[in-house]
Motif scaffolding. Structure first.
Motif, PDB file in Angstrom:
ATOM      1  N   TYR A 163      39.615  27.338  48.084  1.00  8.84           N
ATOM      2  CA  TYR A 163      39.793  27.854  46.724  1.00  8.84           C
ATOM      3  C   TYR A 163      39.353  29.320  46.702  1.00  8.84           C
ATOM      4  O   TYR A 163      38.683  29.802  47.627  1.00  8.84           O
ATOM      5  N   CYS A 164      39.756  30.016  45.656  1.00  5.87           N
ATOM      6  CA  CYS A 164      39.476  31.448  45.529  1.00  5.87           C
ATOM      7  C   CYS A 164      38.393  31.733  44.501  1.00  5.87           C
ATOM      8  O   CYS A 164      38.338  31.087  43.440  1.00  5.87           O
ATOM      9  N   GLU A 165      37.592  32.709  44.801  1.00  2.92           N
ATOM     10  CA  GLU A 165      36.719  33.359  43.833  1.00  2.92           C
ATOM     11  C   GLU A 165      37.033  34.856  43.881  1.00  2.92           C
ATOM     12  O   GLU A 165      37.573  35.349  44.879  1.00  2.92           O
ATOM     13  N   PHE A 166      36.706  35.569  42.808  1.00  3.76           N
ATOM     14  CA  PHE A 166      37.017  37.010  42.846  1.00  3.76           C
ATOM     15  C   PHE A 166      35.914  37.811  42.188  1.00  3.76           C
ATOM     16  O   PHE A 166      35.098  37.284  41.413  1.00  3.76           O
ATOM     17  N   LYS A 167      35.877  39.075  42.523  1.00  2.00           N
ATOM     18  CA  LYS A 167      34.925  40.011  41.936  1.00  2.00           C
ATOM     19  C   LYS A 167      35.659  41.304  41.607  1.00  2.00           C
ATOM     20  O   LYS A 167      36.507  41.764  42.380  1.00  2.00           O
ATOM     21  N   TYR A 168      35.344  41.880  40.458  1.00  2.63           N
ATOM     22  CA  TYR A 168      36.032  43.083  39.981  1.00  2.63           C
ATOM     23  C   TYR A 168      35.087  44.281  40.014  1.00  2.63           C
ATOM     24  O   TYR A 168      33.910  44.166  39.664  1.00  2.63           O
ATOM     25  N   TYR A 169      35.622  45.443  40.425  1.00  2.00           N
ATOM     26  CA  TYR A 169      34.878  46.703  40.383  1.00  2.00           C
ATOM     27  C   TYR A 169      35.701  47.748  39.637  1.00  2.00           C
ATOM     28  O   TYR A 169      36.909  47.906  39.884  1.00  2.00           O
TER      29      TYR A 169
END
Length: 502
Positions: A478-484
């Motif tokens: 599964y995917c997790e994400f982080k935004y900058y």
């Protein structure tokens, strides 16, 4: 009179003109009648004074004159004519048999001297001599004129061919330079900048305009030898091997060979050959040092180094002018001639970098050519080297404002279960999905099984939608994400991104 002879002579006298000066009316009329059978233009004068006036107003091929005449005698008339034209054909007809007059006439270089009463056959023979002389003279003059014209035309043709040859050489060589620079968009214009810097340094030193132009031409051509450097080396993003360095260094010898075969480029070839030598002898190709290195080459090596420092390269970001000057100063006396460097730094402090900062691909083709060696071989998205390059460039240009990282969780377990082949196929299929679904993003594979998506505008990812993609079903992944936000988050290179996440 011999009519056949008259006819033969008349054929030679087209456009001939004659001046006949005679004070005896009856003789003047009969003689002029005879002369008109031969010449198309016959002018008559009653005395020497009138004859001189007509002569000064007109041009005559032959002058026939009497000696004893009122107002001005024939000898005086001849003297005036000789002052104007030493080669004028003159025939004397006179009843005067005085030896003194005959001697004076000969001294004045008359063509013939006929004693009255007139013998027209004798005059005809003398006239024919003058006519033949004039015809030969005209032919020689015409030939000389034609020859001169032919020589001028041939010279002009040769010069035109030489100029065309020079233009062809220049166009061919400059085309090679453009081909080289088009292979790497981010160093495009390098040769022109090196040429301009070199010329400005030479001018600052006080060199002549011709010398400044010479080094400018050498600067344009200094990297022509890179035409034989493989793209895999020229565009390699990482550190070069020793063998690859040797292949890059070979460009100076190749450039020398190309240019030295063209006579007009012999001097330029010598400059190009030595532009990577160092002042302390540590350069290449010959390891010469100090004043053994051609003066022009010592100028160009500084210009070349400065441009390399202050522009983005495929393997590094650019330096500021101040940092570049500081590094140049550190190399004074080792790589660079200290005296020339002083003049060069004065020039560099005045450089306008507006155009240099616009070094970007101009089209999709340019982008693809540049990024060819930045593609991940498994997934065909970009690799971490290109991400590092983009982040470094973005520190100045701020072209991208949004960075998302997608983390594939449990991928190691998937690999252990299905093997490397199964894992590679998953990564390939997932990358293809991302390219299709997020075509507005620039996509990179990093750290083996994670992906970065860069965007020029703010765009968040719907991670739930991604996790519902069929590829994830029954995979355990599964995917997790982080935004900058790159306008506020200080991420200027790949290492900084790595420190924030791992």
């Amino acid at each position: 009179m011999n009519e056949a002879q008259i006819k033969s002579i008349k054929a030679k006298t087209k456009n001939f003109s004659i001046l006949y000066v005679e004070d005896e009316k009856e003789l003047r009329e009969s003689s002029s009648k005879f002369l008109r059978k031969i010449f198309p233009y016959v002018d008559i004068a009653d005395n020497g004074q009138e004859g001189l006036e007509k002569y000064l107003q007109n041009s005559y091929d032959i002058v026939i004159t009497d000696i004893l005449m009122p107002k001005m005698n024939g000898l005086e008339l001849i003297r005036y004519i000789r002052e104007k034209n030493k080669k004028q054909e003159i025939i004397v007809i006179s009843a005067n048999t005085d030896a003194e007059n005959l001697t004076k006439a000969i001294q004045l270089e008359v063509t013939g001297y006929v004693i009255k009463p007139i013998n027209f056959d004798q005059i005809l023979r003398i006239l024919e001599q003058s006519i033949d002389k004039i015809v030969v003279f005209r032919e020689n003059k015409m030939y000389s004129t034609q020859l001169e014209s032919m020589v001028e035309e041939r010279t002009r043709t040769v010069l035109e061919l030489q100029n065309q040859l020079v233009e062809n050489y220049e166009q061919t060589i400059y085309s090679l330079v453009e081909m080289i620079e088009e292979r790497d968009t981010y160093t495009g214009g390098h040769s022109k900048r090196v040429a301009s810097y070199s010329r400005d340094i030479a001018k600052e030193i006080g060199m002549s305009q011709e010398e400044c132009q010479l080094i400018y031409q050498a600067g344009i051509l200094h990297d022509v030898g890179k035409i034989t450097t493989p793209d895999s080396i020229l565009l390699k993003p990482g550190k070069l091997t020793q063998q690859e360095c040797s292949l890059v260094q070979a460009h100076v010898l190749t450039g020398y060979k190309i240019l030295s075969k063209v006579p007009m480029y012999h001097e330029l070839a010598k400059i190009v050959h030595a532009h990577h030598e160092h002042y302390d002898g540590s350069g290449y190709p010959n390891g010469i040092k100090g004043e053994e290195i051609p003066f022009y080459s010592r100028i160009m090596m500084i210009a070349d180094a400065f441009d390399a420092m202050t522009t983005c390269r495929i393997y590094k970001t650019k330096k500021s002018v101040g940092d570049a000057i500081e590094e140049l100063n550190e190399l004074s006396g080792t790589w660079f001639d200290p005296q020339i460097l002083k003049s060069a730094i004065k020039v560099f402090k005045e450089v306008n970098f507006d155009e240099i900062l616009k070094q970007e691909p101009h089209s999709y083709i340019d982008e693809e050519r540049f990024t060819y060696f930045f593609k991940d071989t498994l997934t065909n998205v970009y690799n971490q080297y290109y991400l590092n390059f983009i982040l470094q460039r973005n520190a100045d240009k701020k072209s991208f404002s949004c960075l998302n990282i997608l983390y594939l969780r449990n991928f190691t377990s998937f690999n252990n279960k299905y093997g490397w082949r199964g894992g590679d196929k998953f990564l390939y299929d997932f990358a293809a999905y991302l390219q299709k679904e997020f075509s507005d993003f620039r996509i990179f594979r990093i750290f083996g099984d994670d992906f970065v998506l860069l965007s020029k505008t703010y765009q968040t990812l719907d991670v739930e939608k991604i996790n519902n993609f069929d590829l994830f079903k029954d995979s355990g992944i599964y995917c997790e994400f982080k935004y900058y936000d790159l306008s506020t988050d200080n991420i200027n290179n790949y290492e900084e991104l790595q420190e924030k996440n791992y």
